[in-house]
Each structure stands twice: as structure tokens, then as C-alpha cells.
Design an enzyme around this catalytic site. Structure first.
Site: not given
Length: 714
Positions: A54, A292, A300, A387
């Protein structure tokens, strides 16, 4: 050729891309932009789920911009910039001496001034959609992702690998569109997730052995095709089928750290929920918060206890004793429960769950990125990691941004086959640096925090060290500090020794590191006074740029005389522009020469400059976009000074060679010897085009679409 191959259809293409994730799509964008025949296939029947990668880093956004011009646009840049969530601040939370969770510091999310773009977040599905639309635009609707196509076998004819015109690679594929292929397993969850793709061994079952096909009487030959290729790119993920066909084993390790990922709308009193945060709890694990688009927040979350399958072992370092993770037991509820424990005493509930997954942290890198310079791998097929720093999708796209223009130059017969060797040498170093950075960061992120001034807990992660690593890693994570070393495409001669940041500089342009991307600055068109970023004049269309910084020709008239000497050089059929450009092609369609003088625009006139700075084409149309000033007081942008920005003297000048991917390839002096040095540079890898005669251009033709169509060697 096997029996089945002799009975089915065959086709030819210059490049076959296997895998239509961001890395494969970036390669397809290059090939579409440069007019190279290619196909791109993917075994997924559906577009990507919400979720997965993302983050778009600064360099990635610069690259998106480089595919966008005044008359065409890569859909991703403007759309992403408007729709995405912009990351402005990073907050660190950790326990105080009493064990209470407190905010310990704040920093800018992106390093100020490192790029004109800052990090943004938006889910990968949008990004792939924008790539699809861009490829369609650049290819005039001729190219698109072909779904669902499954590769069955890959064969390299070693007797042909040195023949640049040969279709040396053969790939047997199956069209799955007529099969009843179910969507990837969702592990009994009604929420879209990525669990099916996160663990080793899962994807092998999607592939079929060619022997099984030949022995199956029910095989439908119409479903199969042999694609004969000059080159193949495997951009097919961490469990890459292409990599396995090449016999390449990745190197590295897995840990026993297991993390969950959850996209949802939070209901919480945690004050920094709309900032990127790194949170370490006393003993419940860690969480990273990524705000987001559309009120969503990605978490996470370190999973403290994860169900295992007792009948299996993972076979990876550090996790042998506990067995394989039972992914069917990883649920949004499990991930949420862990997040709530970490965030105490703050309340945390969620609504509108969009996506979730789970994964084990590990770092692996492939020791080879190609075989015979005919079959390449990129992205997750080359390197896998956590990530946390938002690097996976970004580095994957930068792999093929590096490879794409090289394939284009070779496929179009403009460059020697050997330049393809620079893909591995340039990108494998980036992959190794990424793995080292991620190894350190992920362990600091996953470890238990050291409690300050505590007499109880003295061991653990030093939060001050964690902050330092994260801040230092911000430069690397931005993607703007990649250095490419000496090669046929990078000339570090006459540069300073490498400094502590890995940079080498020329004495005539002391602020331009050779081997790094050209940092942007403003220049002004001599013809109309429009101010633009210099990188917006050096777009990604496959062409090299030669930037002639001729100095202040008004104050130093002798510099104008040097430009007149350059005009004589460029009129010669032996100079690099004509030598390496097909006959009857536009004169700047391989090497684009741009002059940026150092005088104020009103002190000189367009026609004071020699013809090569304002040439005319086959219809006698004057090209106004070859001459700029780098020094002026502009009407709307204030003072500009590209010479000061780049460390170029306004009397001495300089010449800069920029590769098609925007990296500085060579810096030399502003004189005839400098042009001769550049000629030697191009002679190392470009192929003379004096016998490559294109059809003469028709003066009566309507070519208004010439700015949108491929510009390389046309």
C-alpha cells in the site's frame, strides 16, 4: 519439441512477462512506451484483492511522473496523489519507567527536501488498475494483461542465446479461462485476505507438470500455446515459478516472528491513529499503524501466540520446533485481540474490515537475477522481507524500471546485448542493502522494549537505537539514494573518490553524484518563459539525454563560440546523435540534446544560438524545446539557478549524460573534448544505425499524435 507442442499453436514475441503485479506492470509500461512487442500473462483470473502492498515511496512517485508529459499522462501519478493518504508525521510510542504506553517522539515521515514527492499510501489494486490503463494508452490499445494464463514449461535454447535476433526461449502456457478455476483459498473467511499467498509451498499446486498433460487423453489442445520469446521476465512473486525453472535457490532465513495485517476503520481513543506510528508494548508485542485512504487504517500487529499444525515442521531457521503456522486459525478477531493488548490502556475496536493476512518475518535474496541474460526475475522473485519499511512493491517496481529500458534498447537493435548484464549488477546490490536494512529494522521492531530507568527489565530493544535506525533508514526507504557503480552504462572516470554516502562527483558539477538519479531543479524555456522541472524534460521514453550547460553566454561571449563549434560537430555524420540514430528517424529519437545556458532569458534571443539548439524537422517545424535557461528571476516561481543547484560554474559550464531511467551516467567538460568523450561513452554499448534506414517521413501526413506514440528511434 514434445508431442503436445508440435500439435498446438505457436506465436512469437520479443518479451514475455510472467506475472502482472507491480513489477511486471512496470516492465510492460516501459515496453509499451518504447514500442517493443511484448505479452504479459498472469494466472490470476481476478484483479487483486484490496490490501497487499500500500505504500508509494518518493522515488516511485518520481518514476510515475517520468511517464507523464504535457500531452499524455501515466494515470497513476495524479490519481494516486489525489486519492491517497499523505504521510506527514511518524510517532513512536513505548513504555515509560512505569510501563505506561507513552509517545516518546515525533519525526517527519519523509525526510524534508529529499524529493518533491512524499510517501503516500493507497492499496495496490488501484495502482495495478492505473498501470493497466497506462499500458493501454501507450500501446494504442494493442496490449493488456492476458488472464488467466498458466505457464507450464520453460526451455532455453543455449545454442541461440548469443544471437540477439533469435527467439531463444520457449514457454508453453495454458489458457485457464475455460476451466472452472476457483478464486484463491480464503480459509473459510468471508473477508478478503492474503493468507493463501504468504507461506512457502502454497503455489506449487497451481502448476501442472508437462508430462501429466501429455499423458492426459482429455487435454484440449486449443487451451495451449507455445510462446517463442527473445526474453522472459519472471515477475511472479516470492514463490516464483520462473525462478524455480532456472534452478535458482534464494538465500536467507525466516524467523519465528509472526505478524498479522488488518485493514479496517478503527473506533478508538488512541490520539495518533491518523499518524504512522511504531508502538512497542511492555510484553504484548508491537504494532505499526498506517493511516490509509477513505478512513481506513492498516495495522501491522505482532501476534504473540499463533496456532500451529503439530503434524508439520516449518523447515526454516528459528522456527523448527513449533511447526507450520495453521493459517486457517489466523482471523481478524485474533489479530484484533493482539492489537487491543498492545494498545492498552487505549480502547480499540474496528468496523468495516476490508482485508487481512498473516506472515512470518524473513529475509531472503536470490544470488542470481537472470540466466544467459535471456530470462530474468524481478521483485519478490529476487528478494523477500518484512513490509515494515514499505519497500516490497517499491523496490520491485524499481527492479523493472531498471531493466525495462535496457530490454527496449536491445530489442530495437540500438544497444549491444551486453548491457543486460548491468541489470543484475545494479539491482542485486540494492536487494542486499534492502535485506540488511530490513533484517535490523524488523528485529528491533519485533523485540521487547527496554524500559527506561527500570530495575526490573534491563534487557531488550533500546528505543533510542530503534529511532536512529528508523530515521537513518528513511533515506534508503525513499528510494532516492540508490547508487549504481561503474559499468558500460555508468562512467565514473574523472570523478572524486566515493564519499561516506557512496557518492562520486565530477569537478565540473560538484553537486551531481554520478550513478545516482538526477535530482530535479527548475529551468525556464527560452522560447516562452515557461518554468519546468528539468526531470519533466527528461521523461521516461527510452531516450538518453545530453544536457549541455553552456554557462553565461551573455557575460562570456566565448561560450557562445563554443556552442558554434558544437554546431559543426553535430552537423557531422560521425557524431553520436546521427551515428546511433536510424536514418530518417527524428534526430533526437535516441539521444536528445538539450542546451541550458546560464544567462537571463531577456539578455539573449532564441536565434542568437546555433541551429542544433533550435532545429527544424522534416516539415520545417522548429523545435522550441531544446533550449532553456537555468538562471533567471521568473514571473511566478521567483529566482531559479540550476547552475548553483548543480555546482556548475557559469563560465566553465559542463555536460551531463542522463540515462533513460534518469540516472546520471557521465559528467564532462563543456568543450569539444567533452563531446568526444561522450561519443566514446556511447560507442561502448550503442550500435551504429547507418544501415538502419526507416521509411522517409511523409510531409503530407498528420502526425499530431507523435508526442503520445513511442518516441524511441522513430
Amino acid at each position: 519439441m514434445t508431442k503436445i507442442e508440435s500439435k498446438i499453436k505457436h506465436s512469437n514475441t520479443d518479451v514475455l512477462i510472467i506475472g502482472a503485479g507491480p513489477s511486471g506492470l512496470m516492465a510492460a509500461t516501459w515496453l509499451a512506451r518504447t514500442g517493443v512487442p511484448f505479452r504479459i500473462i498472469d494466472k490470476r483470473s481476478n484483479k487483486i484483492f484490496s490490501g497487499q502492498a500500500d505504500g508509494l515511496q518518493s522515488r516511485t512517485l518520481e518514476v510515475f511522473q517520468s511517464f507523464s508529459g504535457s500531452t499524455f499522462d501515466m494515470r497513476g501519478l495524479d490519481s494516486a496523489w489525489k486519492m491517497a493518504n499523505h504521510m506527514n508525521e511518524f510517532c513512536f510510542w513505548s513504555p515509560d519507567e512505569t510501563g505506561k504506553l507513552v509517545r516518546s517522539s515525533r519525526i517527519p515521515d519523509s525526510i524534508p527536501g529529499i524529493s518533491r514527492f512524499q510517501q503516500i499510501v493507497i492499496h495496490q489494486g488501484y495502482i495495478e488498475k492505473w498501470f493497466d490503463e497506462t499500458i493501454k494508452t501507450f500501446s494504442d490499445g494493442k496490449s493488456k494483461v492476458e488472464r488467466p494464463f498458466l505457464p507450464i514449461s520453460l526451455d532455453i535454447d543455449e545454442s541461440k542465446v548469443e544471437d540477439k535476433d533469435a527467439y531463444a526461449v520457449k514457454v508453453l502456457v495454458k489458457d485457464l479461462s475455460k476451466d472452472a478455476v476457483a478464486d484463491p483459498e480464503q480459509f473459510n473467511s468471508n473477508v478478503a485476505n492474503g493468507l493463501y499467498r504468504q507461506f512457502e509451498g502454497d503455489q506449487d499446486k497451481f502448476y501442472t507438470n508437462i508430462a501429466d498433460i501429455e499423458n492426459d487423453p482429455n487435454v484440449k489442445l486449443d487451451d495451449y500455446e507455445v510462446i517463442n520469446c527473445k526474453y522472459v521476465l519472471g515477475a511472479d512473486g516470492a514463490h516464483s515459478w520462473v525462478r524455480k525453472q532456472l534452478g535458482i535457490e534464494v538465500e536467507g532465513e525466516s524467523t519465528d516472528f509472526v505478524w498479522g495485517v488488518l485493514d479496517s476503520v478503527p473506533i478508538t481513543d488512541f490520539p495518533d491513529i491518523r499518524h504512522r506510528c511504531a508502538i512497542h508494548s511492555v510484553d504484548s508485542g508491537s504494532v505499526m499503524i498506517i493511516p490509509r485512504e477513505n478512513d481506513l487504517v492498516r495495522l501491522y500487529i505482532q501476534l504473540k501466540e499463533v496456532p500451529r499444525d503439530p503434524s508439520t515442521t516449518s523447515g526454516t531457521s528459528g522456527a523448527n520446533s513449533k511447526g507450520r503456522i495453521d493459517r486457517s486459525k489466523i482471523t481478524p478477531e485474533l489479530i484484533l485481540k493482539n492489537a487491543q493488548d498492545i494498545l492498552k490502556p487505549f480502547k480499540f475496536e474496528i468496523e468495516d474490515i476490508e482485508w487481512f493476512t498473516g506472515y512470518q518475518i524473513g529475509q531472503r535474496v536470490s544470488p542470481k537475477f537472470d540466466k544467459f541474460n535471456r530470462v530474468f526475475i524481478s521483485g519478490d522473485a529476487c528478494h523477500t522481507h518484512s513490509p515494515k519499511a514499505g519497500q516490497g512493491m517499491n523496490v520491485s517496481m524499481m527492479d523493472t524500471f531498471n531493466l525495462g529500458f535496457k530490454l527496449a534498447l536491445v530489442c530495437k537493435g540500438l544497444a549491444k546485448f551486453d548491457i543486460l548484464k548491468t541489470y543484475e549488477s545494479e539491482r542485486i546490490q540494492v536487494a542486499r542493502e534492502l535485506i540488511a536494512f530490513d533484517h535490523k529494522l524488523s528485529r528491533l521492531f519485533s523485540g521487547k522494549p527496554m524500559i527506561p530507568n527500570s530495575t526490573v527489565i534491563q534487557e531488550g530493544v533500546d528505543m533510542d537505537e530503534f529511532h536512529r535506525v528508523f530515521q537513518k533508514g528513511g533515506e534508503f526507504a525513499s528510494g532516492t539514494t540508490v547508487n549504481y557503480g561503474e559499468s558500460s552504462l555508468i562512467d565514473l572516470s574523472a570523478t572524486s573518490p566515493v564519499d561516506e554516502d557512496g557518492r562520486s562527483f565530477s569537478l565540473v558539477a560538484t553537486n551531481i553524484p554520478v550513478g545516482r538519479r538526477l535530482e530535479t531543479t527548475l529551468i525556464e524555456s527560452q522560447a516562452d518563459g515557461r518554468v519546468i522541472h528539468i526531470v519533466d524534460r527528461t521523461l521516461s521514453d527510452g531516450r538518453f539525454r545530453v544536457l549541455i550547460f553552456s554557462g553565461d553566454v551573455h557575460t562570456h561571449p566565448s561560450n557562445l563560440k563554443i556552442l558554434d563549434e558544437f554546431n559543426t560537430f553535430f552537423e557531422s555524420n560521425k557524431h553520436f546523435g546521427k551515428k546511433f540514430t536510424p536514418v530518417n528517424a527524428f534526430d533526437n529519437s535516441v539521444i536528445d540534446v538539450i542546451t541550458i545556458h546560464g544567462s537571463r532569458r531577456h539578455d539573449v534571443e532564441l536565434f542568437d544560438f546555433p541551429e542544433f539548439t533550435r532545429p527544424v524537422d522534416y516539415k520545417n517545424r522548429l523545435d522550441y524545446w531544446r533550449l532553456y535557461t537555468g538562471v533567471d528571476t521568473t514571473y511566478h516561481q521567483g529566482d531559479i539557478d540550476a547552475y548553483e543547484a548543480y555546482g556548475i560554474d557559469k563560465k566553465e559550464g559542463a555536460i551531463i549524460v542522463v540515462r533513460p531511467d534518469g540516472y546520471v551516467a557521465k559528467v564532462t567538460g563543456f568543450n569539444i573534448r567533452g563531446l568526444e568523450d561522450i561519443d566514446k561513452y556511447f560507442n561502448k554499448f550503442l550500435i551504429p544505425q547507418t544501415t538502419n534506414v526507416l521509411t522517409p517521413k511523409d510531409k503530407s501526413s498528420n502526425d499530431r499524435d507523435r508526442f503520445v506514440k513511442p518516441l524511441l528511434a522513430v
